[in-house]
Design an enzyme around this catalytic site. Structure first.
Site, PDB file in Angstrom:
ATOM      1  N   CYS A   2       0.786  -1.165   0.088  1.00 34.27           N
ATOM      2  CA  CYS A   2      -0.220  -0.078  -0.023  1.00 34.27           C
ATOM      3  C   CYS A   2       0.847   1.384  -0.191  1.00 34.27           C
ATOM      4  O   CYS A   2       2.054   1.198   0.413  1.00 34.27           O
ATOM      5  CB  CYS A   2      -0.896   0.293   1.281  1.00 34.27           C
ATOM      6  N   GLY A  28       0.488  -0.646  -4.978  1.00 37.52           N
ATOM      7  CA  GLY A  28      -1.161  -1.092  -4.964  1.00 37.52           C
ATOM      8  C   GLY A  28      -2.119  -0.594  -6.063  1.00 37.52           C
ATOM      9  O   GLY A  28      -2.264   0.733  -6.253  1.00 37.52           O
ATOM     10  N   ASN A 104      -0.733   2.140   6.238  1.00 37.41           N
ATOM     11  CA  ASN A 104       0.207   1.200   5.307  1.00 37.41           C
ATOM     12  C   ASN A 104       1.038   0.455   6.231  1.00 37.41           C
ATOM     13  O   ASN A 104       1.722   0.910   7.541  1.00 37.41           O
ATOM     14  CB  ASN A 104       1.310   1.986   4.650  1.00 37.41           C
ATOM     15  N   GLY A 105       1.031  -1.063   6.095  1.00 33.56           N
ATOM     16  CA  GLY A 105       1.697  -1.867   6.931  1.00 33.56           C
ATOM     17  C   GLY A 105       0.659  -2.950   7.538  1.00 33.56           C
ATOM     18  O   GLY A 105      -0.319  -3.068   6.908  1.00 33.56           O
ATOM     19  N   TYR A 247      12.540  -4.933  -3.955  1.00 40.24           N
ATOM     20  CA  TYR A 247      11.529  -4.907  -4.899  1.00 40.24           C
ATOM     21  C   TYR A 247      10.569  -3.720  -5.122  1.00 40.24           C
ATOM     22  O   TYR A 247      10.080  -3.320  -6.075  1.00 40.24           O
ATOM     23  CB  TYR A 247      10.728  -6.256  -4.969  1.00 40.24           C
TER      24      TYR A 247
END
Ligand code: AMP
Length: 450
Positions: A2, A28, A104-105, A247
């Site tokens: 996210c 995302g 986020n997380g 990545y």
């Protein structure tokens, strides 16, 4: 995974938030949303839907999203289902007024906290762990929102960056280990931006100020020209996620002062050191796009020519993002094609950033061999992923991780490569710098959040 963004003090807040989300679409693309507010109406407005940023935010959306502050989110489902209900921001009314929240997380104690809240009478509307914080805030007896947040956060364990918008303020919180990235910038057109990645700063014309500190809370309000900083927890070790560099993040982002592109080049260069494949290789080929910087690093270090032996169709989304295996298989083919004339009869060193299930690498080796490559030496610019990550990177269960279920030789045989090597954990540390103890749970299984 996210992306999140917060804009404070700019009359184009929602447009800037959507531009930032557009630049962070790679984090995302399942759903996206923005809440805005801070205008005279003292309301919070929210628009969210499934799909890409460019499709969800049009003139209609911006006519709703008024105000000089905004928060936004791109969703990649790691917790909760993939329904529209699970799009963020989550906007709620409670005793002190209205709030909207983006996250986020991944919270590791989400189920315990949710069960406790349900036992106490809470009703949940989404499958997202983010909703836990809303309930904790709503149930707190403190008189100010900031105190409610401060009291609630210690009940949550795991990786989080939260941005909460009230009717007049913006609150930003980063977990005490600083697992996921979060940066603060100043908008040249006025006001501030907080975002998951610095790659969006150029687009919105923001100047990087600094990363939000682990365990820090920032409060943006009319009371202060600059954001107020409160350290909520400085007792934990800084453990930023290494996978962001490998990545996930965009190469033009800087995370914790390290540029992602150069980190990937370092990974490739270290892979090339003492690599037996160098003896007879004709060219180094990246798996586009994620393998490109590492392949450049490998080529520079080894002196073997870098060639674009695989062409990517840019109109297909990220392969991993599709939920079923059948779709993923099909998408690899739709996405990547071999440069026959270049690779025929040649010995190739092929570089990808990571191997998760082994689907992509197997397809690529087959594709290159079918196109006439004499040898395919597969090189992976990250260590073997042997453990699922519960801190916000979407890795599947251990049973689906090829490197957890097979030895390196078995994987080489499975993907039908002539040789296979991974970056060692030690070389990964070397490429990121040894002064920070990065979170590498996928590789070493060190689940440090307790
Ligand atoms: P796989 O086919 O399952 O081995 O997936 C490997 C490919 O997926 C690599 O080419 C990576 O670029 C990409 N990848 C690795 N980790 C992730 C992730 N967490 N989410 C999406 N894509 C990923």
């Amino acid at each position: 995974m996210c992306a999140i963004v917060g804009i404070y003090g700019n009359e184009d807040a929602s447009k800037l938030a959507s531009a930032a989300l557009f630049a962070m679409q790679h984090r995302g693309h399942e759903a996206t949303g923005i809440s805005s507010g801070g205008d005279d109406s003292k309301k919070i407005f929210t628009v969210k839907n499934r799909g890409y940023v460019r499709d969800v935010f049009d003139e209609n959306a911006f006519s709703v999203l008024k105000g000089n502050m905004a928060i936004g989110h791109n969703r990649y489902s790691t917790a909760g289902s993939d329904s529209t209900f699970d799009a963020q921001p989550i906007h709620a009314k409670y005793k002190l007024g209205e709030i909207s929240i983006v996250h986020n997380g991944n919270l590791v104690n989400k189920n315990e906290v949710r069960q406790r809240l349900i036992d106490e009478g809470s009703i949940f509307q989404t499958g997202m762990d983010t909703e836990n914080l809303i309930h904790l805030i709503a149930k707190s007896s403190a008189n100010r929102l900031r105190d409610r947040i401060i009291k609630s956060l210690p009940k949550l364990k795991g990786a989080y960056n939260f941005i909460i918008q009230s009717r007049s303020k913006l609150f930003v919180m980063r977990d005490a280990h600083g697992i996921r990235p979060l940066s603060l910038g100043k908008l040249r057109s006025g006001g501030y931006i907080v975002a998951s990645e610095t790659c969006c700063f150029d687009l919105v014309d923001a100047e990087f100020i600094r990363d939000v500190k682990p365990g820090e809370m920032l409060i943006f309000s009319k009371d202060n020209n600059e954001p107020e900083s409160i350290m909520l927890d400085n007792t934990k070790e800084f453990r930023p996620c290494a996978f962001e560099y490998i990545y996930f993040a965009r190469p033009d982002s800087d995370i914790n002062g390290i540029n992602v592109y150069s980190a990937r080049e370092n990974m490739g260069a270290l892979l090339a050191k003492n690599d037996a494949a160098l003896l007879n290789a004709d060219m180094v080929i990246p798996v586009p796009d994620s393998g490109v910087p590492a392949a450049l690093g490998y080529a520079k270090e080894s002196g073997i020519p870098f060639e674009l032996g695989i062409i990517r169709n840019h109109y297909v989304g990220r392969t991993f993002i599709e939920p079923t295996q059948a779709m993923r298989n099909m998408k690899v083919k739709m996405k990547l094609s071999p440069m026959r004339s270049l690779i025929e009869g040649k010995s190739l060193v092929v570089i990808d950033d990571s191997v998760v299930r082994g689907t992509t690498s197997k397809r690529i080796v087959k594709m290159l061999k079918d196109a006439g490559a004499a040898e395919v030496h597969f090189r992976v610019a990250s260590p073997m992923i042997q453990h699922p990550c519960f801190y916000g990177i979407d890795t599947p269960t251990k049973e689906e991780l090829i490197n957890a279920m097979m030895t390196k030789d078995e994987v080489q045989e499975f993907i039908e490569a002539d040789s296979l090597e991974y970056l060692s954990i030690d070389n990964l540390k070397e490429s990121l710098g040894r002064d920070t103890n990065y979170s590498m749970v996928s590789f070493d299984g060190d689940y440090f959040v307790v």
